[in-house]
Design a protein around this motif. Sequence first.
Motif, PDB file in Angstrom:
ATOM      1  N   ASP B   6       3.576  -9.106  -5.087  1.00  0.00           N
ATOM      2  CA  ASP B   6       4.217  -8.552  -3.980  1.00  0.00           C
ATOM      3  C   ASP B   6       5.013  -7.407  -4.400  1.00  0.00           C
ATOM      4  N   VAL B   7       4.358  -6.526  -5.226  1.00  0.00           N
ATOM      5  CA  VAL B   7       4.995  -5.276  -5.617  1.00  0.00           C
ATOM      6  C   VAL B   7       5.171  -4.316  -4.431  1.00  0.00           C
ATOM      7  N   ARG B   8       6.260  -3.398  -4.382  1.00  0.00           N
ATOM      8  CA  ARG B   8       6.450  -2.555  -3.519  1.00  0.00           C
ATOM      9  C   ARG B   8       7.018  -1.150  -4.465  1.00  0.00           C
ATOM     10  N   LYS B   9       6.495   0.074  -4.037  1.00  0.00           N
ATOM     11  CA  LYS B   9       6.848   1.159  -4.740  1.00  0.00           C
ATOM     12  C   LYS B   9       6.923   2.459  -3.482  1.00  0.00           C
ATOM     13  N   VAL B  17       2.864   1.866  -2.620  1.00  0.00           N
ATOM     14  CA  VAL B  17       2.213   0.369  -2.733  1.00  0.00           C
ATOM     15  C   VAL B  17       3.328  -0.540  -1.880  1.00  0.00           C
ATOM     16  N   ASP B  18       2.712  -1.326  -1.079  1.00  0.00           N
ATOM     17  CA  ASP B  18       3.154  -1.841  -0.053  1.00  0.00           C
ATOM     18  C   ASP B  18       3.135  -3.448   0.047  1.00  0.00           C
ATOM     19  N   GLY B  19       3.740  -4.317  -0.845  1.00  0.00           N
ATOM     20  CA  GLY B  19       3.727  -5.682  -0.994  1.00  0.00           C
ATOM     21  C   GLY B  19       2.166  -5.968  -1.372  1.00  0.00           C
ATOM     22  N   VAL B 212      -8.311  -1.466  -1.826  1.00  0.00           N
ATOM     23  CA  VAL B 212      -6.697  -1.460  -1.159  1.00  0.00           C
ATOM     24  C   VAL B 212      -6.892  -0.237  -0.455  1.00  0.00           C
ATOM     25  N   ASP B 213      -5.791   0.043   0.483  1.00  0.00           N
ATOM     26  CA  ASP B 213      -5.529   1.114   1.269  1.00  0.00           C
ATOM     27  C   ASP B 213      -4.107   1.008   1.581  1.00  0.00           C
ATOM     28  N   HIS B 214      -3.442   2.288   1.703  1.00  0.00           N
ATOM     29  CA  HIS B 214      -2.225   2.264   2.228  1.00  0.00           C
ATOM     30  C   HIS B 214      -1.325   1.352   1.461  1.00  0.00           C
ATOM     31  N   GLY B 215      -1.498   1.146   0.194  1.00  0.00           N
ATOM     32  CA  GLY B 215      -0.879   0.264  -0.677  1.00  0.00           C
ATOM     33  C   GLY B 215      -0.848  -1.145  -0.542  1.00  0.00           C
ATOM     34  N   ARG B 216      -1.843  -1.748   0.420  1.00  0.00           N
ATOM     35  CA  ARG B 216      -2.053  -2.955   0.634  1.00  0.00           C
ATOM     36  C   ARG B 216      -3.421  -3.532   0.197  1.00  0.00           C
ATOM     37  N   LEU B 217      -3.565  -4.645  -0.355  1.00  0.00           N
ATOM     38  CA  LEU B 217      -4.823  -5.434  -0.760  1.00  0.00           C
ATOM     39  C   LEU B 217      -5.448  -5.689   0.579  1.00  0.00           C
ATOM     40  N   LEU B 218      -6.650  -5.001   0.868  1.00  0.00           N
ATOM     41  CA  LEU B 218      -7.179  -5.495   2.249  1.00  0.00           C
ATOM     42  C   LEU B 218      -8.378  -6.629   1.663  1.00  0.00           C
TER      43      LEU B 218
END
Lengths: 438, 293
Positions: B6-9, B17-19, B212-218
């Motif tokens: 659950d990393v965010r930056k 990176v969004d969770g 991944v896209d927009h910092g999320r795992l798709l």
Amino acid sequence: MSGVRVILVLAWKDLRLLLRDKAAFFFTAIFPLVFGVLFGAVFSGAAGGDGPQSLGVAIADLDRTEDSRALLDTFIADSRLDATNVIDAHEARELVRKGSAEAFIVIPAGFADAARMPFGGTPMRLEIGSGPSGRATRGLLTGIATQKLYQHLQSGMVDPERATDMLQEARRAMAVAEGVDAPQRLALQGLLTAAERAIVDMPADDAADDANAGGFNVVTIEQTEVTGDDAGDTPEALTISAFAITFPQAILWAVMGCAAGFGVSLVTERTGGTMTRLRVAPIGRWHIVLGKACACLITTLVVSSVLLLLAWIAFGVRPVAPFMLVLAVLAVALCFVGIMMLLAVVGTTEAAASGIGWACLLTLAMIGGGAIPLAFMPAWLRDIGHISPVKWGITAIEGGLWRGLSPAEMMLPIGVLLGMGTLSFTIGAVVFARRETR
Amino acid sequence: MLCLTDVRKSFGKTVAVDGLSLEVRRGEVMGLLGPNGAGKTTTIGMAVGLLHPDSGSVTLGSTDNGGAGKVGTPADPAMRTMVGVAPQEVALYDEMSARENLVLFSRLHGLTGAEARARTTELLTEVGLSDRAHHKVHGFSGGMKRRLNLACALVAHPKLVLLDEPTAGVDPQSRHAIFDIVAKLKADGVTVLFSTHYMEEASRLCDRVAIVDHGRLLALGTVEELIEAHGGPSIVAIRREGEEAETRIETSTPLDEVSSAMGESGASIAELRIEKPDLEAVFLHLTGKEHRD
Ligand SMILES: Nc1ncnc2c1ncn2[C@@H]1O[C@H](COP(=O)(O)OP(=O)(O)O)[C@@H](O)[C@H]1O
Ligand SMILES: [Mg+2]
């Protein structure tokens, strides 16, 4: 791998890169060398030049009479001089040695007696001294002092009462003088009588010249050179001395070149991506900083030593206090390692870091006597120079090289250098660490 | 081997990176697939301690089936000894030779002088730069720099290798050389995470692919699993004799479709093709088709 090994590996890398970077190498090694040699030669040759605008002079009046006081006042009033009245000859010498004054004048006891008896056999004496670079200064000052002495003499003579006194004293002295035969005595009496009539109308400007042209030795000016060990001033020592001024300056230029070069190289690591590699390597962040600092320190010490050795071997600038000199060079190197760290964070691109860095360094050099010796600067500029590490660096190195400052006297410049270095390093390292931690 | 939880930056207002949660297993080659700006570089940066996540955690090392047993965060230099990184931007000292670069980074990874020289010789051969060993890097082509950049990541025989777009902007020869190196790492049991936006290299080399896209795992899985889940239907294209245009039939059971077509009019079929969905279809399906740069 141990921390020290990591730092040395990084430093070794930087030293190799420095040797391959022609611009950085030029500024750390070639330019300072050329500066020291070229300007040393120029200043040596320019002994008869125009000299300073306002010369800082410490004057000690040991006679403490009306006459000596009057002479002192004319020195103080002279716009060419920035005169400070001091207690004794020792204090005067000290001021010169520490660089607070460029030269000193001592009016010895007995001056008034000699002034009142200009033809009485005891010439008016003055002692003039300056640092080893001061041959030109002493020449200039001797000229000024000679002029003043004759003006003083003349001012006595235009005062009818004193002029009569003088001549009467001269007659008395002649009457008791031994080894003067009758014709001589007669001739001198005639001369004195003529003088009594004519001297009153003597035009002021011709006074000095005429007196010099005549055989009378009414004025003696002794010149001394102030060095740490108070060694005699041999003619050789005088001709090489300009290098004692320009080589400390050259060292400061070299050290500035190092600081700028390594500061920018830290920026290059960031823009070139190699910082990323260093950061992902299994080493601490402070290793990176210390590696750079170590490379900078080694370079500054090597270049300074080479310059000092060259000054000694090729130009005879022998350090009077070698241990103090080593301390001074070390303090200067450490100070500029700190400044390097600060320069590493002033800009985020190489061009910005280099531009801003050199602009600051050049300013500090100008106001700190790195280009034009402090002695030739207006007083207000010399005061501003206190904020410049270049000034303290030059003071410290000169202190060990030829001023022969005592450990106590070295404390101030060395302390200031270390303080400035620590402050710069701390600020730089903190900003650096903050930028690298995101 | 590498576990992001659950990393965010964020950089200012940009959420890079969004969770994101991702586990790279020991010995696997994982592809991090995403368009430009998806957050791949940021993810790798956090994985090796270049960047601090705003929240979430990063763990290196593994305790599974008799692994080294050491677990820690990338902020610990000791943990980084087992990690090799090839940054997206080529990171080399231009004024030093290929050999000097490799020796330097070997030394910084704890090798002794002799070890570093031996390892350097080995790696130069591996990436095909032996004959240019003593040339300064600034004269190298893009492909040569990329290969050297990769070699620098391997100096200390890392257990985990992170490659950020290792084939960006290189010629086909260098690209294949880099593929070969990754294949060799895989054969040696090294764990590899590499980011790319080339489908071909992802499907050829990866055990699993994370999109991944927009910092999320798709999506995360083997290439087959991803196609199965996100590839959409296959297409059976048939052109009959005397017809100009082909008939396209979307279907999830293409073979059934083919046999029924053969049964109907087997003799008159001039051309028959099955278009199976590929990773690109998955990628476009998940990340959309609009431009990203
Ligand atoms: N240092 C940075 N400062 C500001 N924004 C950044 C920085 N690094 C990345 N970003 C932004 O974060 C997002 C993700 O970037 P990145 O991780 O480099 O994507 P990718 O590697 O997948 O192309 C992008 O929108 C990018 O603009
Ligand atoms: Mg990227």
